[in-house]
Design an enzyme around this catalytic site. Sequence first.
Site, short mmCIF file in Angstrom:
data_model
loop_
_atom_site.label_atom_id
_atom_site.label_comp_id
_atom_site.label_asym_id
_atom_site.label_seq_id
_atom_site.Cartn_x
_atom_site.Cartn_y
_atom_site.Cartn_z
CE1 TYR A 122 113.46 -19.87 85.89
CE2 TYR A 122 114.83 -18.24 84.83
CZ TYR A 122 113.61 -18.85 84.99
OH TYR A 122 112.54 -18.43 84.22
CE LYS A 155 111.27 -14.58 85.13
NZ LYS A 155 112.45 -15.39 84.81
CG ASP A 162 114.03 -13.71 82.32
OD1 ASP A 162 113.26 -12.80 82.67
OD2 ASP A 162 113.83 -14.92 82.58
P1 NAD Z 1 113.43 -21.41 74.57
O1 NAD Z 1 112.21 -21.25 73.75
O2 NAD Z 1 114.34 -20.23 74.66
O3 NAD Z 1 114.19 -22.68 74.06
C1 NAD Z 1 115.39 -23.05 74.62
C2 NAD Z 1 115.93 -24.28 73.92
O4 NAD Z 1 115.95 -24.07 72.52
C3 NAD Z 1 117.38 -24.43 74.36
O5 NAD Z 1 117.45 -25.43 75.34
C4 NAD Z 1 118.10 -24.83 73.11
O6 NAD Z 1 118.29 -26.21 73.13
C5 NAD Z 1 117.17 -24.51 71.99
N1 NAD Z 1 117.73 -23.44 71.13
C6 NAD Z 1 118.11 -22.20 71.47
N2 NAD Z 1 118.53 -21.51 70.40
C7 NAD Z 1 118.43 -22.36 69.35
C8 NAD Z 1 118.72 -22.22 67.97
N3 NAD Z 1 119.18 -21.08 67.46
N4 NAD Z 1 118.50 -23.31 67.18
C9 NAD Z 1 118.03 -24.46 67.67
N5 NAD Z 1 117.73 -24.64 68.98
C10 NAD Z 1 117.93 -23.60 69.81
O7 NAD Z 1 112.92 -21.92 75.99
P2 NAD Z 1 113.12 -21.62 77.52
O8 NAD Z 1 114.51 -21.64 77.98
O9 NAD Z 1 112.13 -22.49 78.19
O10 NAD Z 1 112.58 -20.11 77.67
C11 NAD Z 1 113.41 -19.01 77.46
C12 NAD Z 1 113.58 -18.20 78.73
O11 NAD Z 1 112.33 -17.71 79.20
C13 NAD Z 1 114.10 -19.03 79.91
O12 NAD Z 1 115.46 -19.32 79.80
C14 NAD Z 1 113.72 -18.15 81.06
O13 NAD Z 1 114.62 -17.06 81.20
C15 NAD Z 1 112.34 -17.67 80.62
N6 NAD Z 1 111.27 -18.58 81.14
C16 NAD Z 1 110.37 -18.05 82.01
C17 NAD Z 1 109.36 -18.83 82.50
C18 NAD Z 1 108.38 -18.21 83.45
O14 NAD Z 1 107.57 -18.95 84.04
N7 NAD Z 1 108.41 -16.91 83.63
C19 NAD Z 1 109.22 -20.17 82.13
C20 NAD Z 1 110.14 -20.70 81.25
C21 NAD Z 1 111.14 -19.88 80.74
#
Ligand code: NAD
Length: 279
Positions: free
Chosen positions: A50, A75, A45
């Site tokens: 980004y 997107k 994704d």
């Molecule tokens: P997420 O919930 O995936 O959290 C990411 C954070 O959690 C990372 O920075 C990392 O530090 C931590 N993490 C990851 N795996 C872990 C583990 N096993 N143990 C402990 N900590 C861990 O949050 P995100 O990146 O905000 O969201 C995921 C994805 O969703 C994004 O990368 C993006 O692709 C998508 N997204 C979309 C929108 C939208 O508006 N459509 C907005 C935000 C994110």
Amino acid sequence: MIKTVTMANGLAIPVLGFGTFKAADGEEAYQSTLAAIKAGYRHIDTAAIYHNEKSVGQAIRDSGVPREELFITTKLWNDAHSYDGAKAALAASLERLGLEYVDLYLIHWPNPKALRDCWQAANAAAWSYMEEAVEVGLVRSIGVSNFMVHHLEALKQTATITPAVNQIRLAPGCYQKETVDYCRRHHILLEAWSPLGQGEIFTDDTMQALAKKYNKTVAQLALAWSIAEGFIPLPKSVHKERIVENMAIFDCEISPEDSERIRCLPDMSAIPDPDTKDF
Ligand code: NAD
């Protein structure tokens, strides 16, 4: 192999995706995407905003995995909500990714700040190009992100293709019930962004106790729960061990009672309001 589910348009989508938000263009996005594909993720994704499509695309092309085995999403950003804007934006995304098509193209945000008085018409115009992009094979499926019920209802007035997915914020302690219920009723698959919350879930007592019960980490429990709800979580990490950890969830069967406990956790994360957010 990660299993897939079928979207309302008949096409398959892997039930777990790899998030790339805040993975910096260059080595970080390249190496983490490559590590994810090597670990077995088949669903990536990204988004124009980004600013990492170039490195993500390079990793996809260098992975050695045949293109047809991968599911790639990008997107449309807020500066391109028009027919011509969407056409140019998709072409630019494909160019940066170095791909001939994407599997899923989403309107990232329903109500950009600059379009507050005409967002319905702007979405309709962008969507009409996205429908054409499906016909000419530049995208396989089209969908939306951060759409609430009134945004989906507005789009429905002119759309001939129903959004295949709605990607919204969903996690333990972040359950957008009205939108979830609407999407389920209309066969719009839900993708879960920030499925690990913003850190709060890791210190939550219920999540910790249940993780222990299922012999999983809190992150794994949250992702297994998301899939059990029928959501497609998109966890992000740039660390190889976490990328692997976040995939080791398919042996975790959460009981209906425990799923309900997680679903009913008090709100832990703020859900951005698409109609007032400052972008
Ligand atoms: P997420 O919930 O995936 O959290 C990411 C954070 O959690 C990372 O920075 C990392 O530090 C931590 N993490 C990851 N795996 C872990 C583990 N096993 N143990 C402990 N900590 C861990 O949050 P995100 O990146 O905000 O969201 C995921 C994805 O969703 C994004 O990368 C993006 O692709 C998508 N997204 C979309 C929108 C939208 O508006 N459509 C907005 C935000 C994110």
